[in-house]
Design a protein around this motif. Structure first.
Motif, PDB file in Angstrom:
ATOM      1  N   LEU A  81      25.474   5.267  12.905  1.00 17.75           N
ATOM      2  CA  LEU A  81      26.821   4.801  12.601  1.00 17.75           C
ATOM      3  C   LEU A  81      27.692   5.929  12.069  1.00 17.75           C
ATOM      4  O   LEU A  81      28.876   6.040  12.432  1.00 17.75           O
ATOM      5  N   LEU A  82      27.132   6.783  11.232  1.00 16.76           N
ATOM      6  CA  LEU A  82      27.927   7.788  10.522  1.00 16.76           C
ATOM      7  C   LEU A  82      27.790   9.194  11.089  1.00 16.76           C
ATOM      8  O   LEU A  82      28.445  10.123  10.603  1.00 16.76           O
ATOM      9  N   GLY A  83      26.940   9.376  12.103  1.00 19.59           N
ATOM     10  CA  GLY A  83      26.740  10.705  12.668  1.00 19.59           C
ATOM     11  C   GLY A  83      25.902  11.592  11.780  1.00 19.59           C
ATOM     12  O   GLY A  83      26.108  12.817  11.723  1.00 19.59           O
ATOM     13  N   ALA A  84      24.929  11.002  11.101  1.00 15.71           N
ATOM     14  CA  ALA A  84      24.103  11.714  10.131  1.00 15.71           C
ATOM     15  C   ALA A  84      22.644  11.719  10.588  1.00 15.71           C
ATOM     16  O   ALA A  84      22.310  11.234  11.674  1.00 15.71           O
ATOM     17  N   ALA A  85      21.775  12.267   9.753  1.00 16.31           N
ATOM     18  CA  ALA A  85      20.331  12.174   9.955  1.00 16.31           C
ATOM     19  C   ALA A  85      19.804  11.012   9.131  1.00 16.31           C
ATOM     20  O   ALA A  85      20.377  10.666   8.089  1.00 16.31           O
ATOM     21  N   ALA A  86      18.705  10.415   9.566  1.00 20.78           N
ATOM     22  CA  ALA A  86      18.175   9.237   8.881  1.00 20.78           C
ATOM     23  C   ALA A  86      17.798   9.534   7.436  1.00 20.78           C
ATOM     24  O   ALA A  86      17.902   8.650   6.568  1.00 20.78           O
ATOM     25  N   ASP A  87      17.364  10.769   7.150  1.00 24.47           N
ATOM     26  CA  ASP A  87      16.988  11.094   5.771  1.00 24.47           C
ATOM     27  C   ASP A  87      18.186  11.528   4.925  1.00 24.47           C
ATOM     28  O   ASP A  87      18.024  12.044   3.822  1.00 24.47           O
ATOM     29  N   GLU A  88      19.401  11.294   5.443  1.00 27.24           N
ATOM     30  CA  GLU A  88      20.617  11.504   4.660  1.00 27.24           C
ATOM     31  C   GLU A  88      21.295  10.177   4.314  1.00 27.24           C
ATOM     32  O   GLU A  88      22.431  10.158   3.842  1.00 27.24           O
ATOM     33  N   ILE A  89      20.594   9.068   4.533  1.00 28.67           N
ATOM     34  CA  ILE A  89      21.151   7.734   4.311  1.00 28.67           C
ATOM     35  C   ILE A  89      20.456   7.071   3.125  1.00 28.67           C
ATOM     36  O   ILE A  89      19.234   7.136   2.980  1.00 28.67           O
ATOM     37  N   VAL A  90      21.261   6.439   2.270  1.00 29.07           N
ATOM     38  CA  VAL A  90      20.750   5.655   1.150  1.00 29.07           C
ATOM     39  C   VAL A  90      21.394   4.273   1.225  1.00 29.07           C
ATOM     40  O   VAL A  90      22.608   4.162   1.464  1.00 29.07           O
ATOM     41  N   TYR A  91      20.600   3.227   1.027  1.00 26.61           N
ATOM     42  CA  TYR A  91      21.112   1.859   0.985  1.00 26.61           C
ATOM     43  C   TYR A  91      21.137   1.353  -0.458  1.00 26.61           C
ATOM     44  O   TYR A  91      20.307   1.742  -1.283  1.00 26.61           O
ATOM     45  N   GLY A  92      22.096   0.477  -0.743  1.00 30.23           N
ATOM     46  CA  GLY A  92      22.185  -0.142  -2.054  1.00 30.23           C
ATOM     47  C   GLY A  92      22.884  -1.484  -1.960  1.00 30.23           C
ATOM     48  O   GLY A  92      23.156  -1.984  -0.868  1.00 30.23           O
ATOM     49  N   ALA A 240      22.290  16.747   3.286  1.00 34.74           N
ATOM     50  CA  ALA A 240      20.916  17.165   2.981  1.00 34.74           C
ATOM     51  C   ALA A 240      20.851  18.200   1.864  1.00 34.74           C
ATOM     52  O   ALA A 240      19.992  18.106   0.971  1.00 34.74           O
ATOM     53  N   ASP A 241      21.756  19.199   1.881  1.00 36.64           N
ATOM     54  CA  ASP A 241      21.636  20.232   0.855  1.00 36.64           C
ATOM     55  C   ASP A 241      21.996  19.705  -0.532  1.00 36.64           C
ATOM     56  O   ASP A 241      21.403  20.118  -1.542  1.00 36.64           O
ATOM     57  N   LEU A 242      22.927  18.745  -0.622  1.00 37.08           N
ATOM     58  CA  LEU A 242      23.199  18.112  -1.903  1.00 37.08           C
ATOM     59  C   LEU A 242      22.046  17.209  -2.298  1.00 37.08           C
ATOM     60  O   LEU A 242      21.613  17.208  -3.460  1.00 37.08           O
TER      61      LEU A 242
END
Length: 421
Positions: A81-92, A240-242
């Protein structure tokens, strides 16, 4: 690529709530900026989890293994959805709670004399957490204002506001009050030039336009599934770097690997499944009306679907703006030009002369037209315009499931109310 004409009846058929009637009156849902309706696939996905796969993840038994798959699918979908990598996503739980959680980690190294830049246009979910963190750390807050005539940021002020002591720059992609689509890439670039963490609130833009975190260049970006046709859940992109620099707020036994490293506790697996289904609905739009095959990557189908939806919504906006302009005594707070539809999302805030926003919405509600009155947590924006103390504004929002007939019925109801004034 050959696209198909937008079939509003086919789109509406995917949303069970759109067929409901009250005392014979159809429901007209124009409350989407506060929370959208959900497709049938979202209801079905959440039900399957609660009935067939109700277990925590990480176990050797079938329902727990199902939860593992639900987790993996939801993170892949959020990334697409956001054009990111899966390990850059957090759900809450939602965007606001995620930002409160992450503000603690990001502000950890702020020192007295440091500065942050916030905006007068944001939802307070992207203001309050940072204000509290700034007060706790003795950090100076600087404000990016908007022009009350154009409802756009005063970008020329960025050079004055952002400097070597700036630690955070937070802004919004689209205003939940004015509908303005902001040049967040420009704001982010100014923040990144001095090494600041950059945060974008994309809650209002994600349901309407493709969002690409790499093109924006931000460190953080938040959106809420219940605004893009899903359940109550928040989605946060963390560069990722953050991500790797943050000291996580977590219980000691929790894994140091993503997604558990930065997750604020055990997720709602049914909400994850529903969010994935909502994202798949956008992809279906791409297959049905965007000219892409089902075999194409999920990201490709999402982008095509939202582009098709944007084109349809532009027609709705054009009709709605024309109708509002014909209503005597109505003041619109937002871009009104028919030539600048690409500069806004279909969220419209207005006031009628001699009518409070609450009275306007009550009049529409009596005709089963649903909308909101108030300031919708756009605390700074409503204060800057002197609206907060007088009831804020009336707000209506269109969506890709809104029909032209519903737009016309709403305009007629507003015109009749204005004529009574």
């Amino acid at each position: 690529m050959t696209t198909s004409p937008w079939d509003i009846q086919a789109v509406r058929a995917t949303f069970p709530a759109l067929s409901l009637r009250d005392d014979g009156k159809p429901r007209i849902y124009l409350d989407a900026p506060g929370g959208s309706q959900v497709p049938r696939r979202v209801v079905e996905a959440m039900t399957r989890v609660l009935v067939d796969s109700c277990a925590n993840e990480g176990g050797p038994f079938r329902t727990s293994q199902d939860s593992d798959h639900i987790l993996a699918g939801a993170y892949q979908a959020g990334a697409a959805l956001l054009g990111a990598a899966a390990d850059e996503i957090v759900y809450g739980l939602n965007s606001t709670s995620l930002l409160f959680h992450f503000s603690r980690m990001i502000a950890r190294d702020w020192q007295e004399g440091d500065e942050i830049v916030l905006t007068r246009m944001d939802h307070d979910g992207n203001v309050g957490p940072w204000l509290i963190a700034a007060e706790e750390r003795g950090v100076t807050v600087r404000w990016l204002d908007f022009d009350p005539e154009t409802y756009e940021y005063r970008y020329e002020a960025l050079d004055r506001l952002i400097g070597p002591r700036t630690r955070l720059v937070a802004c919004n992609h689209a205003s939940n009050m004015f509908g303005t689509i902001n040049d967040v890439a420009r704001i982010v670039a100014a923040g990144k030039a001095v090494g600041a963490v950059t945060m974008v609130d994309a809650v209002q833009s994600t349901p309407h336009i493709p969002v690409d975190v790499k093109a924006i260049g931000c460190d953080l970006l938040a959106c809420s599934a219940y605004k893009f046709f899903g359940p109550h859940a928040g989605v946060l992109y963390v560069r990722a770097d953050l991500r790797d620099r943050l000291v996580p707020l977590k219980v000691r036994p929790a894994s140091t690997d993503m997604p558990w490293r930065l997750a604020p506790g055990t997720p709602s697996f049914e909400a994850l499944a529903g969010t994935q289904a909502a994202i798949e609905h956008m992809a279906w739009l791409g297959e049905a009306f965007g000219g892409v095959e089902a075999s194409q990557p999920l990201r490709t189908r999402i982008v095509a679907g939202l582009q098709a939806a944007t084109a349809y919504e532009a027609g709705l906006m054009d009709r709605f703006l024309a109708g509002l302009a014909d209503i005597e005594g109505l003041k619109l707070f937002g871009i009104a030009s028919h030539n600048r539809l690409d500069a806004r999302v279909p969220t419209f805030s207005f006031r009628l002369e001699s009518r409070t926003p609450q009275a306007t919405m009550e009049h529409l509600a009596a005709q089963n037209i649903f909308g909101w009155a108030g300031d919708f947590y756009a605390h700074e924006a409503s204060s800057a315009l002197g609206l907060r103390e007088s009831g804020g504004v009336a707000r209506l929002g269109l969506s890709h499931y809104t029909s032209m007939a519903e737009v016309d019925a709403t305009l007629d109801a507003l015109a009749r109310l204005a004529a009574k004034s």
